[in-house]
Design a protein around this motif. Structure first.
Motif, short mmCIF file in Angstrom:
data_model
loop_
_atom_site.label_atom_id
_atom_site.label_comp_id
_atom_site.label_asym_id
_atom_site.label_seq_id
_atom_site.Cartn_x
_atom_site.Cartn_y
_atom_site.Cartn_z
N ILE A 32 0.84 -1.21 0.00
CA ILE A 32 0.00 0.00 0.00
C ILE A 32 0.87 1.25 0.00
N VAL A 33 1.85 1.30 0.90
CA VAL A 33 2.73 2.47 1.00
C VAL A 33 3.57 2.62 -0.27
N ALA A 34 4.13 1.50 -0.73
CA ALA A 34 4.96 1.54 -1.94
C ALA A 34 4.13 1.98 -3.15
N TYR A 38 4.92 5.17 -5.40
CA TYR A 38 5.23 4.89 -6.81
C TYR A 38 4.52 5.88 -7.73
N THR A 39 3.35 6.35 -7.31
CA THR A 39 2.64 7.33 -8.14
C THR A 39 3.42 8.63 -8.23
N THR A 40 4.31 8.86 -7.26
CA THR A 40 5.13 10.06 -7.26
C THR A 40 6.48 9.83 -7.92
N TYR A 41 7.13 8.69 -7.58
CA TYR A 41 8.50 8.46 -8.03
C TYR A 41 8.61 7.45 -9.18
N GLY A 42 7.47 7.03 -9.72
CA GLY A 42 7.47 5.95 -10.70
C GLY A 42 8.35 6.16 -11.91
N GLN A 142 8.67 21.85 -11.90
CA GLN A 142 8.35 20.48 -12.32
C GLN A 142 9.52 19.55 -12.07
N GLN A 143 10.73 20.03 -12.36
CA GLN A 143 11.93 19.21 -12.23
C GLN A 143 12.25 18.87 -10.77
N VAL A 144 12.04 19.83 -9.86
CA VAL A 144 12.46 19.62 -8.48
C VAL A 144 11.37 19.00 -7.61
N ASN A 145 10.21 18.71 -8.18
CA ASN A 145 9.08 18.23 -7.39
C ASN A 145 9.42 17.02 -6.53
N ASN A 146 9.99 15.97 -7.13
CA ASN A 146 10.29 14.76 -6.37
C ASN A 146 11.25 15.02 -5.22
N LEU A 147 12.25 15.85 -5.47
CA LEU A 147 13.22 16.15 -4.43
C LEU A 147 12.56 16.92 -3.29
N LEU A 208 -4.39 11.76 -1.01
CA LEU A 208 -4.79 11.59 -2.40
C LEU A 208 -3.57 11.66 -3.30
N THR A 209 -3.64 11.02 -4.46
CA THR A 209 -2.57 11.10 -5.45
C THR A 209 -2.71 12.41 -6.23
N TYR A 210 -1.68 12.73 -7.01
CA TYR A 210 -1.76 13.94 -7.84
C TYR A 210 -2.95 13.86 -8.79
N LYS A 211 -3.17 12.68 -9.35
CA LYS A 211 -4.27 12.51 -10.29
C LYS A 211 -5.60 12.77 -9.60
N GLU A 212 -5.75 12.24 -8.40
CA GLU A 212 -6.99 12.43 -7.64
C GLU A 212 -7.18 13.89 -7.23
#
Length: 241
Positions: A32-34, A38-42, A142-147, A208-212
């Motif tokens: 569940i956590v992964a 994954y929706t963020t770092y996929g 956009q580029q630095v979002n994950n970091l 919620l995910t970004y999509k949601e």
């Protein structure tokens, strides 16, 4: 309590078979956590890798969980699992140095401008401070979002994870920061521009995910990403740097 007999066997007798059964019984928590991360770092990491990192967090949670605490293991374990994944991503250092430099530049720009202005800086103001066009600035967001997410989540994990004694210690405010920092956090989030505040609330509190979130706010995922990055930079400039 779920799997109470297994817990007792492991905690009282260090029964290895009981521990193995507990790991197998709670493996779904890792998935569940992964899955959410994954929706963020996929685009940068494989789902199976996230699961493998999370398993170490689950094992750590099983080892350190105290039955006498008035807290659900599932809640405690998800924090540990998430922390293990974030730690491993940080150790892998998969974010290019150039992105890290851009992230720091964005943070510094927000900190300087909002300290001077006494209010939230606009995109145009931050872009001008960084010597960029508005389009270039938004591209950097956009580029630095994950970091940015990793940077904040490291703080979420390190501040309170060793001080969990009851369900009350697991409210979002306590997970996000030490109790003495709560007022600063609360005030900082409250002062965020409305859209950014909504994104932070939906992402961290409603999970919620970004999509949601995009569907709720009727905006694109990329716009959600930009809003999230800006919000984190503002918050970091207030109490995380």
């Amino acid at each position: 309590m779920k799997y109470l007999s297994l817990w007792q066997k492991y905690k009282l007798n260090k029964d290895i078979e009981a521990k193995t059964a507990l790991i197998e019984g709670y493996i779904e928590l890792v998935k569940i956590v992964a899955g959410r991360l994954y929706t963020t770092y996929g685009s940068n990491i494989e789902y199976d890798d996230l699961v493998s990192y999370g398993i170490f967090g689950l094992i750590d949670a099983i080892d350190k969980f105290e039955l006498e605490k008035s807290v659900k293991f599932e809640t405690y374990a998800q924090i540990r699992i998430r922390g293990a994944i974030i730690d491993q991503l940080r150790n892998l250092d998969w974010v290019p140095r150039s992105i890290r430099q851009k992230s720091k530049a964005v943070d510094r720009a927000y900190q300087k401008l909002e300290g001077i202005l006494g209010r939230s800086a606009t995109d145009e103001e931050v872009a001008r401070e960084m010597g960029l066009s508005l389009g270039e600035f938004q591209s950097i967001l956009q580029q630095v979002n994950n970091l940015q997410i990793i940077s904040l989540e490291e703080k979420l994990m390190e501040n309170n994870i060793n001080n969990i004694h009851s369900e009350e210690d697991l409210i979002p405010e306590s997970i996000i920061c030490n109790k003495e920092s709560y007022e600063t956090l609360h005030e900082s989030i409250d002062k965020l521009p409305e859209r950014e505040k909504q994104v932070i609330t939906l992402y961290y509190y409603e999970e919620l995910t970004y999509k949601e979130i995009g569907a709720v706010l009727s905006i694109s995922e990329s716009r959600v990403s930009q809003l999230h990055t800006k919000a984190i930079s503002r918050l970091k400039s207030k109490f995380l740097l």
